[in-house]
Scaffold this active site. Sequence first.
Site, PDB file in Angstrom:
ATOM      1  N   ARG A 199      -1.299   5.312  12.689  1.00  0.00           N
ATOM      2  CA  ARG A 199      -0.512   4.383  13.657  1.00  0.00           C
ATOM      3  C   ARG A 199      -0.916   4.684  15.207  1.00  0.00           C
ATOM      4  O   ARG A 199      -1.082   5.903  15.552  1.00  0.00           O
ATOM      5  CB  ARG A 199       1.119   5.154  13.472  1.00  0.00           C
ATOM      6  N   LYS A 219       2.829  -7.066  12.131  1.00  0.00           N
ATOM      7  CA  LYS A 219       2.212  -7.521  11.003  1.00  0.00           C
ATOM      8  C   LYS A 219       2.459  -8.874  10.446  1.00  0.00           C
ATOM      9  O   LYS A 219       3.573  -9.160  10.058  1.00  0.00           O
ATOM     10  CB  LYS A 219       2.568  -6.520   9.904  1.00  0.00           C
ATOM     11  N   ARG A 230       0.818  -1.279  -0.133  1.00  0.00           N
ATOM     12  CA  ARG A 230       0.103  -0.051  -0.042  1.00  0.00           C
ATOM     13  C   ARG A 230       0.787   1.369   0.117  1.00  0.00           C
ATOM     14  O   ARG A 230       2.104   1.190   0.493  1.00  0.00           O
ATOM     15  CB  ARG A 230      -0.777   0.021   1.182  1.00  0.00           C
TER      16      ARG A 230
HETATM   17  C1  BTN Z   1       0.141  -3.545   2.203  1.00  0.00           C
HETATM   18  O1  BTN Z   1       1.412  -2.785   1.984  1.00  0.00           O
HETATM   19  O2  BTN Z   1       0.246  -4.089   3.415  1.00  0.00           O
HETATM   20  C2  BTN Z   1      -0.217  -4.573   1.228  1.00  0.00           C
HETATM   21  C3  BTN Z   1       0.611  -5.651   0.715  1.00  0.00           C
HETATM   22  C4  BTN Z   1      -0.207  -6.460  -0.238  1.00  0.00           C
HETATM   23  C5  BTN Z   1       1.036  -7.601  -0.835  1.00  0.00           C
HETATM   24  C6  BTN Z   1       0.266  -8.407  -1.709  1.00  0.00           C
HETATM   25  S1  BTN Z   1       1.016 -10.075  -2.247  1.00  0.00           S
HETATM   26  C7  BTN Z   1       0.158 -10.465  -3.428  1.00  0.00           C
HETATM   27  C8  BTN Z   1      -0.425  -9.077  -4.198  1.00  0.00           C
HETATM   28  N1  BTN Z   1       0.588  -8.539  -5.038  1.00  0.00           N
HETATM   29  C9  BTN Z   1       1.196  -7.600  -4.873  1.00  0.00           C
HETATM   30  O3  BTN Z   1       2.178  -7.125  -5.575  1.00  0.00           O
HETATM   31  N2  BTN Z   1       0.754  -7.078  -3.755  1.00  0.00           N
HETATM   32  C10 BTN Z   1      -0.153  -8.114  -3.165  1.00  0.00           C
END
Ligand code: BTN
Length: 322
Positions: free
Chosen positions: A320, A187, A122
């Site tokens: 946060r 996390k 994100r």
């Molecule tokens: C975050 O930042 O918390 C979100 C992370 C999301 C990761 C997943 S892994 C599968 C899918 N493909 C990606 O490139 N990102 C999501």
Amino acid sequence: MNIQSKLISLLSDGKFHSGEELGSLLKITRSAIWKVIKQLSTLGIEVNCVKGKGYQIPNGLDLLNKTTIYHHLSDITRKNIHCFEILEKVSSTNQYLLKELNSNNAKTSIVLTEYQSAGRGRRGRSWHSPYGKNIYLSLLWHFEKDPGELFGLSLVTAMAVIFTLEKYGLTNLQLKWPNDVLWNGRKLSGILIEMMARPHIETSVILGIGINVDMPKNSQINDWVDISEIISTKPDRNKITALLINEIVDILELFQKNGFSYFLPDWQRYDMLNNQTVTIYTNNNQFTARVLGISNKGELIILNEHDEIIHLLQGEVSVRLS
Ligand code: BTN
């Protein structure tokens, strides 16, 4: 399968294999084996090299198996998912499905991979995606709704992750708005949602889910936890993946019919921000507030320092604990 993939598969049993044995199985020289072994670290694979014994991936790799996962899918899931793929490597599973969507391949699809070279997180961050260790899954789904009706979608997706992990035996899980899953404040899973709308017709959504299952212990990321640290047995990636797919399909069906308000009581059971003092970060500002809860659309309700009640939409801010 290329030589690198064959070598990974031979070493995935976690046992020692000599250069000579590997060379004769793959029909290449021992020095060629050594070259391929060196490349494995760029994929995040740890390999022990011990003189007189050979090469070993410590604890082995529990590789994804399409037949095993498919076998555990429910009838409802099989009816809903038209395309199910496991890729060995890809830049990002979300990116892969975005391309499919743009090329008008609009089937409801699931794609999983062993490794992402440019996993997306994100707010423009990257998502660490070492080979064969975690779950990287994206699902393409179509809603006959406009994006404005889908606010709570990322929250219910995080709930699908929580229900999956509870079915797998984990406890003490928490949700952090809008869609992080945590264990004791660290996390465990993140979600990235990307949308494409055809106004008044449908919205196509790509739900990208990353779950830390058995992260290499030298990974340089802060405050994460993986399933292998939480449970005493070796996590079964194929089983968790199948449980996850079934859970997401069930939850999307319910969300489609009932909207987010149906899930609000469930969210509240796991909500780690409720009644907490937090710092809210916007693109160019930050301020302290108290969290009052979640609206029935999935917005975060806060009370700011001027005693104003504000409803925040995901995407606009990050939060946060103070
Ligand atoms: C975050 O930042 O918390 C979100 C992370 C999301 C990761 C997943 S892994 C599968 C899918 N493909 C990606 O490139 N990102 C999501």
